[in-house]
Design an enzyme around this catalytic site. Structure first.
Site, PDB file in Angstrom:
ATOM      1  N   GLY A 174      37.457  27.005  47.499  1.00  0.00           N
ATOM      2  CA  GLY A 174      36.108  27.041  46.927  1.00  0.00           C
ATOM      3  C   GLY A 174      36.014  26.237  45.650  1.00  0.00           C
ATOM      4  CG  ASP A 175      33.754  25.612  41.428  1.00  0.00           C
ATOM      5  OD1 ASP A 175      33.378  24.438  41.421  1.00  0.00           O
ATOM      6  OD2 ASP A 175      34.069  26.239  40.393  1.00  0.00           O
ATOM      7  CG  ASP A 196      45.235  29.667  46.054  1.00  0.00           C
ATOM      8  OD1 ASP A 196      44.921  29.984  44.911  1.00  0.00           O
ATOM      9  OD2 ASP A 196      44.490  29.010  46.820  1.00  0.00           O
ATOM     10  CE  LYS A 236      49.886  40.812  48.069  1.00  0.00           C
ATOM     11  NZ  LYS A 236      49.215  41.889  47.359  1.00  0.00           N
ATOM     12  N   GLY A 266      34.013  31.181  56.761  1.00  0.00           N
ATOM     13  CA  GLY A 266      32.868  30.275  56.653  1.00  0.00           C
ATOM     14  C   GLY A 266      33.274  28.803  56.676  1.00  0.00           C
ATOM     15  CG  MET A 269      37.955  38.536  46.518  1.00  0.00           C
ATOM     16  SD  MET A 269      38.859  38.289  44.992  1.00  0.00           S
ATOM     17  CE  MET A 269      37.589  37.655  43.932  1.00  0.00           C
TER      18      MET A 269
HETATM   19  C1  LIG Z   1      39.712  34.651  45.095  1.00  0.00           C
HETATM   20  S1  LIG Z   1      38.089  34.436  45.743  1.00  0.00           S
HETATM   21  C2  LIG Z   1      37.972  32.699  45.569  1.00  0.00           C
HETATM   22  C3  LIG Z   1      36.557  32.188  45.619  1.00  0.00           C
HETATM   23  C4  LIG Z   1      36.489  30.681  45.529  1.00  0.00           C
HETATM   24  N1  LIG Z   1      36.940  30.220  44.251  1.00  0.00           N
HETATM   25  C5  LIG Z   1      35.103  30.136  45.825  1.00  0.00           C
HETATM   26  O1  LIG Z   1      34.479  29.525  44.952  1.00  0.00           O
HETATM   27  O2  LIG Z   1      34.660  30.294  46.958  1.00  0.00           O
HETATM   28  C6  LIG Z   1      38.397  34.650  47.455  1.00  0.00           C
HETATM   29  C7  LIG Z   1      37.186  35.196  48.174  1.00  0.00           C
HETATM   30  O3  LIG Z   1      36.243  34.158  48.417  1.00  0.00           O
HETATM   31  C8  LIG Z   1      35.587  34.403  49.638  1.00  0.00           C
HETATM   32  N2  LIG Z   1      35.848  33.262  50.543  1.00  0.00           N
HETATM   33  C9  LIG Z   1      36.564  32.162  50.259  1.00  0.00           C
HETATM   34  N3  LIG Z   1      36.542  31.293  51.286  1.00  0.00           N
HETATM   35  C10 LIG Z   1      35.801  31.865  52.253  1.00  0.00           C
HETATM   36  C11 LIG Z   1      35.400  31.470  53.557  1.00  0.00           C
HETATM   37  N4  LIG Z   1      35.766  30.284  54.076  1.00  0.00           N
HETATM   38  N5  LIG Z   1      34.631  32.309  54.280  1.00  0.00           N
HETATM   39  C12 LIG Z   1      34.256  33.496  53.766  1.00  0.00           C
HETATM   40  N6  LIG Z   1      34.591  33.926  52.533  1.00  0.00           N
HETATM   41  C13 LIG Z   1      35.345  33.126  51.784  1.00  0.00           C
HETATM   42  C14 LIG Z   1      36.110  35.722  50.181  1.00  0.00           C
HETATM   43  O4  LIG Z   1      35.295  36.754  49.682  1.00  0.00           O
HETATM   44  C15 LIG Z   1      37.480  35.760  49.555  1.00  0.00           C
HETATM   45  O5  LIG Z   1      37.983  37.078  49.477  1.00  0.00           O
END
Ligand SMILES: C[S@@+](CC[C@H](N)C(=O)[O-])C[C@H]1O[C@@H](n2cnc3c(N)ncnc32)[C@H](O)[C@@H]1O
Length: 272
Positions: free
Chosen positions: A101-102, A47, A69, A211, A182
């Site tokens: 992320g995770d 994604d 998306k 980040g 989010m």
């Molecule tokens: C659907 S969630 C997924 C989170 C992911 N599974 C994790 O463990 O980081 C997506 C949100 O994670 C955060 N996010 C993910 N990557 C990021 C990054 N590189 N920098 C800042 N926020 C991030 C933001 O808040 C984004 O809207």
């Protein structure tokens, strides 16, 4: 990257689904297991938060399916993503579901894992560095600290029906670091609610955009000022909100963001 240093690495069965965390962006933040799995996958379903450097590690002839998306285009529904995972695995292929992320931190990884389990297919979860840890490390914000943060709370500002019913009283307590996923669109509301539940207006607050990536920006302020600062800065990348006195420590840890090395710069730094 040579992986021959890992003689005890578990074998990678074929015809299995791997739910893999891609970390916050920098490809060098992937686990060794994730790199191995990407190198042998037949199908990779990914994604929006998975960056191009991470995708470069996918086997060249693997099928790549983007299901996130994009502006002006609809994302594939969760049911269709689940069905895709199951169909490809039933066809005897090694399927990687690659998520930012995770996978088990606000990434709907739980829903996908259940769909695979209900289909009776073997599944392995490969954890990733969550944006909370990645942004903390790269922005110089220790999420916990014996003097200022005894608990760390991860919350999402988005659930099936918008903002979930959060325990604002608990989130407003001192000695707590609150990490909001989010939450950018409702940042002002989050700050107002915390203030209404007794958090002080000068509580340090940061928004970390992109980040760990070269485009990382950290917008800093307080509960009272952060919404205005973010409005001015108009971030466009993924953003994580971090609230608590631990945010105030970044001044001592990263006085100049531009001087902070990325993981992928380390090789140059270490060999020069
Ligand atoms: C659907 S969630 C997924 C989170 C992911 N599974 C994790 O463990 O980081 C997506 C949100 O994670 C955060 N996010 C993910 N990557 C990021 C990054 N590189 N920098 C800042 N926020 C991030 C933001 O808040 C984004 O809207």
């Amino acid at each position: 990257m040579s992986l021959s240093i890992l003689p005890s690495a578990r074998p990678l069965p074929a015809a299995q689904v791997y739910l893999v965390g891609a970390g916050p962006g920098d490809a060098e933040l992937l686990t060794v297991r994730a790199v191995r799995v990407l190198a042998v996958a037949d199908v990779v379903i990914y994604d929006r938060l998975v960056g191009p450097d991470v995708l470069d590690l996918v086997r060249a002839d693997a099928e790549r399916l983007f299901v996130g998306k994009m502006r002006g285009r609809h994302a594939l529904s969760q049911d269709r993503i689940n069905a895709l995972l199951v169909d490809r695995a039933r066809a005897g292929r090694r399927v990687v579901r690659l998520k930012g992320g995770d996978p088990f931190v606000f990434g709907r990884g739980g829903e996908e894992a259940l769909a695979v389990a209900h289909a009776g297919l073997p599944l392995e979860i490969v954890p990733g560095i969550t944006a909370a840890s990645g942004c903390g490390a790269f922005a110089g914000i220790p999420l916990s600290h014996r003097d200022v943060a005894h608990s760390v709370v991860f919350v999402t500002a988005q659930s099936r029906a918008g903002m979930p019913p959060l325990d604002w009283q608990a989130l407003a307590r001192p000695f707590t670091t609150v990490v909001v996923f989010m939450g950018l669109a409702v940042l002002a509301e989050i700050c107002e609610r915390l203030l209404a539940h007794g958090a002080p207006p000068d509580r340090p607050t940061a928004v970390v955009e992109n980040g760990s990536l070269p485009e990382q920006r950290v917008i800093e302020g307080t509960l009272a000022s952060i919404a205005g600062r973010v409005r001015e800065a108009a971030p466009a990348g993924p953003c994580l909100i971090v609230i608590g006195d631990a945010v105030g420590l970044r001044r001592s840890l990263s006085p100049n963001d531009e001087l902070r090395p990325r993981a992928s710069d380390l090789e140059t730094i270490l060999t020069s």
